[in-house]
Every structure is written in structure tokens, then in C-alpha cells.
Scaffold this active site. Structure first.
Site, PDB file in Angstrom:
ATOM      1  N   ASP A  68      10.686  28.102  -4.627  1.00 23.65           N
ATOM      2  CA  ASP A  68      11.608  29.181  -4.949  1.00 23.65           C
ATOM      3  C   ASP A  68      11.205  30.490  -4.287  1.00 23.65           C
ATOM      4  OD1 ASP A  68      13.098  27.498  -6.591  1.00 23.65           O
ATOM      5  OD2 ASP A  68      11.791  27.863  -8.302  1.00 23.65           O
TER       6      ASP A  68
ATOM      7  N   ASP B 260      18.412  21.016  -5.891  1.00 26.57           N
ATOM      8  CA  ASP B 260      17.801  21.626  -7.062  1.00 26.57           C
ATOM      9  C   ASP B 260      18.655  21.420  -8.304  1.00 26.57           C
ATOM     10  OD1 ASP B 260      15.554  22.897  -7.948  1.00 26.57           O
ATOM     11  OD2 ASP B 260      16.295  24.922  -7.625  1.00 26.57           O
TER      12      ASP B 260
END
Length: 390
Positions: A287, A241
Site C-alpha cells: 500500500d 485487492d
């Protein structure tokens, strides 16, 4: 492969950015944006995103416990309605966890190249049809337990079976064996209406209904086999990420180009424009699902301790709220898209580990192991054989 796995494999933001966009995917967190969100609109948007993110984690974790118990007992049915192989939980091993960031990176960069070479319109058309099918199935599965409670006992609930085989005689093997009932058909019909609405209008409410269904299915049906595997997965996606958001423009570019219900959105101009609002804050499903499956694992660990306590679940759940709140604060302060896992991973792993250290249960936590459905079935067959021998 379950619907949840297909969504995660297809989603470029398997560990996505938290950002703000307009209806065409244009970033609006800059001084030249035409619309400046009011403090009330911003607070409503981000508060709603946090609330929506918590729903699939909380209820998906609870449903994963029932799912796990059924798997261990070798049952074919439980209150969430899975009677078919496609709805069985998928166990993620340490090998799967180590490979996932590499697969996600290849998928992300491949989509980036596709959007650069081919027309964005045609790619999103194909993706819309693909996610329409997945979304209808995921939403139907999500609604199934609710419908079972709503319909009265007097409701004429007929059982059906869809069976496809190949070969004949002893060589005959099942390709599809799907059992369903009238209540499932009602769920499928309602989900199809939502699907058509999404397909035709791309409305943000329809997008969120599908997104929530995908996230809940992911948390419920994707099971980490132990805490170490969870740490490997979260650690790998933490690096993934940060690299793709801060190191390149690939993640943000794909996230803004990718028109699919793989993110939750909420308009910042809802107070001004109502349901036709178009200035969105967004949160990628990765997420939610990635930390969510780790939180669900800790809930199942709590259950295994048989202490009538949910200490690790609640500590990790509160850690998720803290991490997501910190992400929003940093993004809003610096006016730049943030990799949410940068904040979520240390919080969701660190808080429960600290609690385990204080309680003297750290070793027990890392020794906790879950078996795959195949291993559970093998154990059941073995125990039956031993009983016969005796």
C-alpha cells in the site's frame, strides 16, 4: 532482480489490508477483544502509520529522480550509492504490469495453502532468514547516502571490489561484480545489528526499520515506463485487492500468519505499555510501494517539463494522504479490515488526471515515456557510433 522486486514478489499483501492485530497476529477489531484501545492510542498509532508511509514515498521519489538521471546519462554512480547492477533501476512495462496481479494472486494463494498444510512456525523461520538477508542489504543501501554525508572527508575510505567470473579467455563472463567502500561496510555492519535484533526478538521497531528500507528501495528502484503502465498496474491491483479481501478470507489469513517485515506496525497500547506494547495497527508495504512508484513517476514527469514546478507530484502526494486517511476512517467506522488500494488507487490516479485536464497537459502526461537501462545504454552506444562516423 533487485531487493525491492524480491520483496514485492514474496509479499502476500503486495496490495495489502489495513488492519489491527496483536503480537500473535490475532485480529482485535471486534467487541470480544481483550484490549480496547484508547482514542489517544488509536490516534497515535494511525497517525504514526500515515507518517511512516509518507517517508519512503517522498524520499524514494526524490532518489528515483537522481537514479533516472544517472540511468539516462549512462553513469555508474550517483549520490544514493549504486555502482552495481543489482542497484540499477528496474523498468516496469505494460506487459509486466498486466501480469503482476496474476503473479501476486498465485503467490498469495500458494502461501495460503502452505500455511494450511505445513507448520506455520517452520515457514516463518525460513521467511525470517530470507528477509534477514534482504533487509540487511536494503537497509544498508538506504543508509549509504546518509553515511556519505556524516563521515568527514578525512575518513580513510578504501575501495573494494568483489568479482566472480566463470570460464577463461574470451569466454570469460562476470557472474558477480560488486564494488563497495569502507562506508558501505559500516552501513552493512549497522544493518546487520538491526537484522540480528529482528531475527532474535521480532521487535516492532526493527520490523519497521526493515519495512521502511524495503519501501524506500521499491519506490526508488522500480520505475514505471509511462503513466499508462501505472494505470494498468494500479487498476489490476485495485481489483486484486478488493477480491482477495472482500471475496475471500485468504488475504487476511495470510497477512496475520506471515511473520516478515513486509508491513509497518505501530502499537495502539504504546501509551500504556511502552516499547513492550503488543496490540498493533498495521499497513502492508504494497500500500506504500505500489502508489509510491506511480507518484515517483509523476515527479520525474514534473522534472521533464522543466517548469521548475512539482504540481503533479504534490497533487498525487496529497491524494495519497487523502486516500490513506479515508481508508483508516472507513476501517475504524465499520471495524473491518479494508483493502487500502480501494481508496488509494482512485485518489492517486484521479487527482493528477484532473490537474492535467485543468492545465491542458493530459496528452503530454500520457505521452511521457521512460526508457529502460538497456534502452538508455543502446541509445548511448548509438550516439557514440554516430559521432565516430561523423
Amino acid at each position: 532482480m533487485s531487493e525491492a522486486e524480491q520483496v514485492l514478489a514474496s509479499a502476500p499483501e503486495a496490495a495489502a489490508v489495513l488492519n489491527a492485530t496483536d503480537s500473535n497476529g490475532t485480529e482485535v477489531l471486534n467487541a470480544t477483544a481483550k484490549f480496547v484501545a484508547t482514542p489517544e492510542g488509536t490516534a497515535l498509532a494511525y497517525g504514526s502509520l500515515v507518517f511512516m508511509a509518507l517517508l519512503p514515498i517522498f524520499f524514494g521519489a526524490l532518489r528515483s529522480v537522481s537514479c533516472s538521471k544517472s540511468k539516462e546519462l549512462g553513469e555508474n554512480d550517483y549520490d544514493s550509492g549504486f555502482r552495481n547492477a543489482a542497484d540499477m533501476p528496474e523498468t516496469i512495462t505494460s506487459r509486466d504490469a498486466a501480469r503482476f496481479p496474476i503473479i501476486a494472486s498465485c503467490t498469495l494463494f500458494g502461501l495460503y495453502l502452505f500455511f494450511k498444510v505445513f507448520s506455520q512456525e517452520y515457514i516463518n523461520l525460513l521467511l525470517s532468514v530470507y528477509f534477514f538477508v534482504l533487509g540487511v542489504l536494503a537497509l544498508s543501501h538506504t543508509m549509504s547516502p546518509l553515511m556519505s554525508r556524516i563521515f568527514p572527508d578525512s575518513f580513510p575510505n578504501k575501495q573494494f571490489q568483489l568479482l566472480f567470473t566463470q570460464g577463461s579467455g574470451e569466454s570469460k563472463e562476470e557472474i558477480v561484480n560488486y564494488e563497495f567502500d569502507t562506508k558501505n561496510l559500516v552501513c552493512l555492519l549497522i544493518s546487520s545489528v538491526v537484522g540480528v535484533w529482528y531475527l532474535l526478538k521480532k521487535h516492532w521497531i526493527a520490523n519497521n526499520l526493515f519495512g521502511l528500507a524495503f519501501a524506500l528501495n521499491g519506490v526508488e528502484l522500480l520505475h514505471l515506463n509511462n503513466v499508462s503502465t501505472g494505470c494498468i498496474l494500479l487498476g489490476g491491483l485495485f481489483v486484486y485487492d478488493v477480491f482477495w479481501v472482500f471475496g475471500t478470507n485468504v488475504m487476511v489469513t495470510v497477512a496475520k500468519s506471515f511473520e516478515a517485515p513486509i508491513k509497518l506496525v505501530f502499537p495502539q497500547d504504546l501509551l500504556e505499555r511502552g516499547l513492550e506494547a503488543s496490540n498493533f495497527a498495521m499497513l502492508g508495504l504494497g500500500d506504500i510501494v505500489i502508489p509510491g512508484i506511480f507518484i515517483a513517476l509523476l515527479l520525474r514527469f514534473d522534472v521533464s517539463l522543466k517548469k521548475n514546478s512539482r504540481t503533479y507530484f504534490y497533487s498525487s502526494f496529497l491524494a495519497y494522504i487523502f486516500g490513506l486517511g479515508l481508508t483508516i476512517f472507513v476501517m475504524h467506522t465499520f471495524k473491518h479490515a479494508q483493502p487500502a488500494l480501494l481508496y488509494l488507487v482512485p485518489a492517486c490516479v484521479g487527482f493528477p488526471v484532473i490537474v492535467a485536464l485543468l492545465k491542458g497537459e493530459l496528452t503530454e502526461m500520457f505521452r511521457y515515456e521512460e526508457s529502460s537501462p538497456e534502452e538508455a545504454g543502446a541509445k548511448e552506444d548509438s550516439s557514440e557510433s554516430e559521432k565516430k562516423d561523423q
